[in-house]
Design a protein around this motif. Structure first.
Motif, short mmCIF file in Angstrom:
data_model
loop_
_atom_site.label_atom_id
_atom_site.label_comp_id
_atom_site.label_asym_id
_atom_site.label_seq_id
_atom_site.Cartn_x
_atom_site.Cartn_y
_atom_site.Cartn_z
N LYS A 337 31.10 52.03 29.49
CA LYS A 337 31.34 52.42 28.10
C LYS A 337 32.13 53.73 28.04
CE LYS A 337 27.00 50.29 26.60
NZ LYS A 337 25.63 50.56 26.07
N LYS A 338 31.83 54.63 28.96
CA LYS A 338 32.53 55.92 28.98
C LYS A 338 33.98 55.75 29.41
CE LYS A 338 28.26 58.43 30.03
NZ LYS A 338 27.50 59.20 31.05
N PHE A 339 34.20 54.89 30.42
CA PHE A 339 35.59 54.62 30.82
C PHE A 339 36.38 54.03 29.65
CE2 PHE A 339 34.22 54.61 35.40
CZ PHE A 339 35.18 55.50 35.87
N GLU A 340 35.77 53.10 28.94
CA GLU A 340 36.44 52.47 27.80
C GLU A 340 36.77 53.51 26.72
OE1 GLU A 340 35.73 48.84 24.56
OE2 GLU A 340 34.17 49.36 26.02
N ALA A 341 35.81 54.39 26.45
CA ALA A 341 36.04 55.44 25.45
C ALA A 341 37.17 56.37 25.86
CB ALA A 341 34.75 56.22 25.22
N ASP A 342 37.36 56.56 27.15
CA ASP A 342 38.43 57.43 27.65
C ASP A 342 39.78 56.71 27.73
OD1 ASP A 342 36.56 59.40 27.87
OD2 ASP A 342 36.48 59.42 30.06
N GLY A 343 39.79 55.43 27.38
CA GLY A 343 41.05 54.69 27.37
C GLY A 343 41.41 54.02 28.68
N THR A 344 40.48 53.92 29.61
CA THR A 344 40.75 53.26 30.88
C THR A 344 40.85 51.75 30.67
OG1 THR A 344 39.56 54.97 32.11
CG2 THR A 344 39.91 52.87 33.23
N GLU A 345 41.86 51.12 31.27
CA GLU A 345 42.05 49.67 31.17
C GLU A 345 41.59 49.01 32.47
OE1 GLU A 345 45.61 46.33 30.93
OE2 GLU A 345 46.03 48.40 30.29
N VAL A 346 40.78 47.96 32.34
CA VAL A 346 40.34 47.19 33.50
C VAL A 346 41.28 46.00 33.67
CG1 VAL A 346 38.49 45.81 34.51
CG2 VAL A 346 37.94 47.89 33.22
N THR A 347 41.91 45.90 34.84
CA THR A 347 42.76 44.75 35.16
C THR A 347 42.04 43.89 36.19
OG1 THR A 347 43.94 45.82 36.98
CG2 THR A 347 44.82 46.14 34.75
N ARG A 348 42.33 42.59 36.16
CA ARG A 348 41.65 41.68 37.08
C ARG A 348 42.65 40.84 37.86
NH1 ARG A 348 36.34 41.51 36.97
NH2 ARG A 348 35.25 42.43 35.20
N LEU A 349 42.39 40.73 39.15
CA LEU A 349 43.19 39.85 39.97
C LEU A 349 42.72 38.41 39.77
CD1 LEU A 349 43.41 41.97 43.24
CD2 LEU A 349 44.88 42.02 41.24
N THR A 350 43.44 37.47 40.35
CA THR A 350 43.16 36.06 40.14
C THR A 350 42.59 35.41 41.40
OG1 THR A 350 45.34 35.31 40.90
CG2 THR A 350 45.15 36.00 38.58
N GLN A 351 42.15 34.17 41.25
CA GLN A 351 41.67 33.43 42.42
C GLN A 351 42.79 33.22 43.43
OE1 GLN A 351 38.73 32.72 43.35
NE2 GLN A 351 37.57 33.17 41.49
N ASP A 352 44.03 33.10 42.96
CA ASP A 352 45.16 33.00 43.89
C ASP A 352 45.29 34.27 44.73
OD1 ASP A 352 45.80 30.46 43.04
OD2 ASP A 352 47.36 31.13 41.63
N ASP A 353 45.06 35.42 44.10
CA ASP A 353 45.10 36.69 44.84
C ASP A 353 43.99 36.73 45.89
OD1 ASP A 353 47.27 37.95 43.45
OD2 ASP A 353 45.93 38.25 41.75
N VAL A 354 42.81 36.22 45.51
CA VAL A 354 41.70 36.17 46.46
C VAL A 354 42.07 35.33 47.68
CG1 VAL A 354 39.32 35.38 46.82
CG2 VAL A 354 39.94 36.53 44.68
N ALA A 355 42.69 34.19 47.44
CA ALA A 355 43.09 33.31 48.54
C ALA A 355 44.10 34.00 49.45
CB ALA A 355 43.67 32.01 47.98
N LEU A 356 45.08 34.71 48.86
CA LEU A 356 46.08 35.41 49.66
C LEU A 356 45.44 36.52 50.50
CD1 LEU A 356 48.99 35.71 47.06
CD2 LEU A 356 49.04 34.43 49.22
N MET A 357 44.53 37.28 49.89
CA MET A 357 43.87 38.36 50.63
C MET A 357 43.00 37.80 51.74
SD MET A 357 42.92 41.34 47.87
CE MET A 357 42.51 42.50 49.17
N THR A 358 42.37 36.67 51.50
CA THR A 358 41.53 36.06 52.53
C THR A 358 42.37 35.68 53.74
OG1 THR A 358 40.00 35.21 50.85
CG2 THR A 358 39.91 34.20 53.03
#
Length: 406
Positions: A337-358
């Motif tokens: 909640k504090k990060f959100e109030a400070d304007g921090t944006e959460v980005t998410r990788l995809t399952q394709d990214d997971v496969a590549l990293m694996t």
């Protein structure tokens, strides 16, 4: 600094919680004490009848662990040092230690110390072997300096991805026995794992796919984790936790991994970064989703306990792992909640990214697993689990042509 994790975090006031002296004069209080005594005796008998294992965890989690009245080391106080230097982690640890004396009727007590209070983090194992400390609560990765297989006793990039999967490894697939065998050779007893949190990525630029790591100046702990991100094109550097904030502030680095939201917010990361990169929904961290600590005891101190008291400490450690993890997750919810109030944006990788990293991670797993026989044996147990129908993280085509030196 090879794949060693543990926070160098903000100073915090360190106070253990001390229960108030009980008023034992009223009839009501006497009645309550009678119920508690009867309950403890019942639980004690149940633990003895069941060998101290089956059914014990539920009692430990809901009532604390049962009173044990026959320890050889009556009136013993253990000095126990954690790797937490402050904050919510240290307070949870001290609060837990303050309960041990009451739970054992005074037969065993834990005297808690924060990071570096008695010895430095990298001297913890020497201290416990030499009797300077009776027990320690380190980040498990620290043991890799004397036990190379320690890298597989905690999380590694794209390996087991949830706390319950490590519980399955330890308590269902023989991991506890393998760990104890390795620790015993070093004069120590591995009581059990203690779950902590994931490590997450903060960045000055959005990370929306694994391609966005390419060319970025990224703080990592070294070792296996750094090799994976180097394989993705990141320019990695090793920095202690205390240097992450100024490096981000000055622009020396663009991206930094560190511990979970509650700790990182207290460090001020929202002031010097705009983004937090996570895995797909339900996947908190791609590279270190389970940052495990443990309780380790010097073998002399362990052998001084009766069988019943040993069972108590083992059950209590399992109960503490649940409490420790849950309370840190609770603190994380407030931090988000504090990060959100400070304007921090959460980005998410995809399952394709997971496969590549694996695909990048798997050859590095094998490299570390083949450093010695115990590493290969532990990793093989986890690999079979990851390739099973239960998880399916790893498919036969990914490991084709790779061999383990068992």
């Amino acid at each position: 600094m090879s794949n060693i994790k543990g926070p160098d975090i903000h100073d915090a006031r360190r106070q253990a919680a001390h229960p108030e002296a009980a008023d034992r004069t009223t009839p009501f209080r006497e009645a309550v004490e009678g119920v508690v005594t009867a309950r403890r005796q019942f639980l004690k008998n149940s633990v003895l009848a069941a060998g101290g294992i089956v059914g014990g965890l539920a009692g430990a989690a809901s009532l604390g662990a049962p009173y044990v009245g026959t320890a050889k080391a009556a009136g013993t106080t253990w000095k126990i040092q954690t790797s937490w230097p402050g904050g919510v982690g240290l307070q949870i640890f001290k609060d837990w230690c303050a309960t041990i004396e009451e739970k054992t009727g005074g037969e065993l007590a834990f005297q808690p110390f924060g990071a570096n209070d008695v010895v430095g983090d990298f001297q913890l194992f020497d201290a416990v072997k030499n009797g300077v400390l009776e027990a320690v609560n380190p980040f498990t990765i620290y043991v890799q300096g004397i036990i190379p297989a320690g890298v597989f006793l905690t999380s590694y990039p794209l390996g087991l991805r949830n706390p319950h999967e490590f519980d399955t490894f330890y308590y269902g697939l023989g991991g506890l026995e393998m760990a104890r065998e390795l620790y015993a050779a070093q004069g120590m007893y591995f009581v059990g794992p203690v779950h902590h949190d994931a490590n997450i990525i903060h960045s000055k630029v959005p990370i929306r796919s694994v391609d966005d790591f390419r060319g970025r100046k990224m703080r990592l702990p070294g070792g296996m984790v750094a090799e994976v991100f180097q394989g993705l094109g990141a320019k990695t550097t090793v920095l202690p936790g205390s240097e992450i904030f100024p490096a981000l502030e000055k622009g020396t680095i663009d991206v930094a991994d560190y511990t979970g939201p509650a700790v990182n917010y207290a460090l001020g990361f929202s002031q010097v970064t705009k983004y937090i990169s996570m895995g797909p929904p339900g996947f908190m961290s791609l590279y270190q989703p389970v940052d495990i600590m443990d309780i380790t005891v010097g073998m002399n101190a362990w052998n001084a306990l009766s069988q019943q008291m040993k069972q108590f400490v083992e059950l209590e450690t399992r109960s503490y792992s649940l409490e420790h993890h849950a309370k840190i997750q609770k603190a994380n919810q407030e931090a988000w909640k504090k990060f959100e109030a400070d304007g921090t944006e959460v980005t998410r990788l995809t399952q394709d990214d997971v496969a590549l990293m694996t695909e990048v991670a798997v050859p590095i797993w094998y490299k570390y697993a083949n450093r010695d026989k115990p590493s290969a044996r532990i990793f093989k147990t986890q690999l079979d689990y990851m390739m099973s129908g239960s998880l399916g993280y790893v498919t036969p085509d990914i490991v084709e042509g790779m061999e383990l030196d068992l």
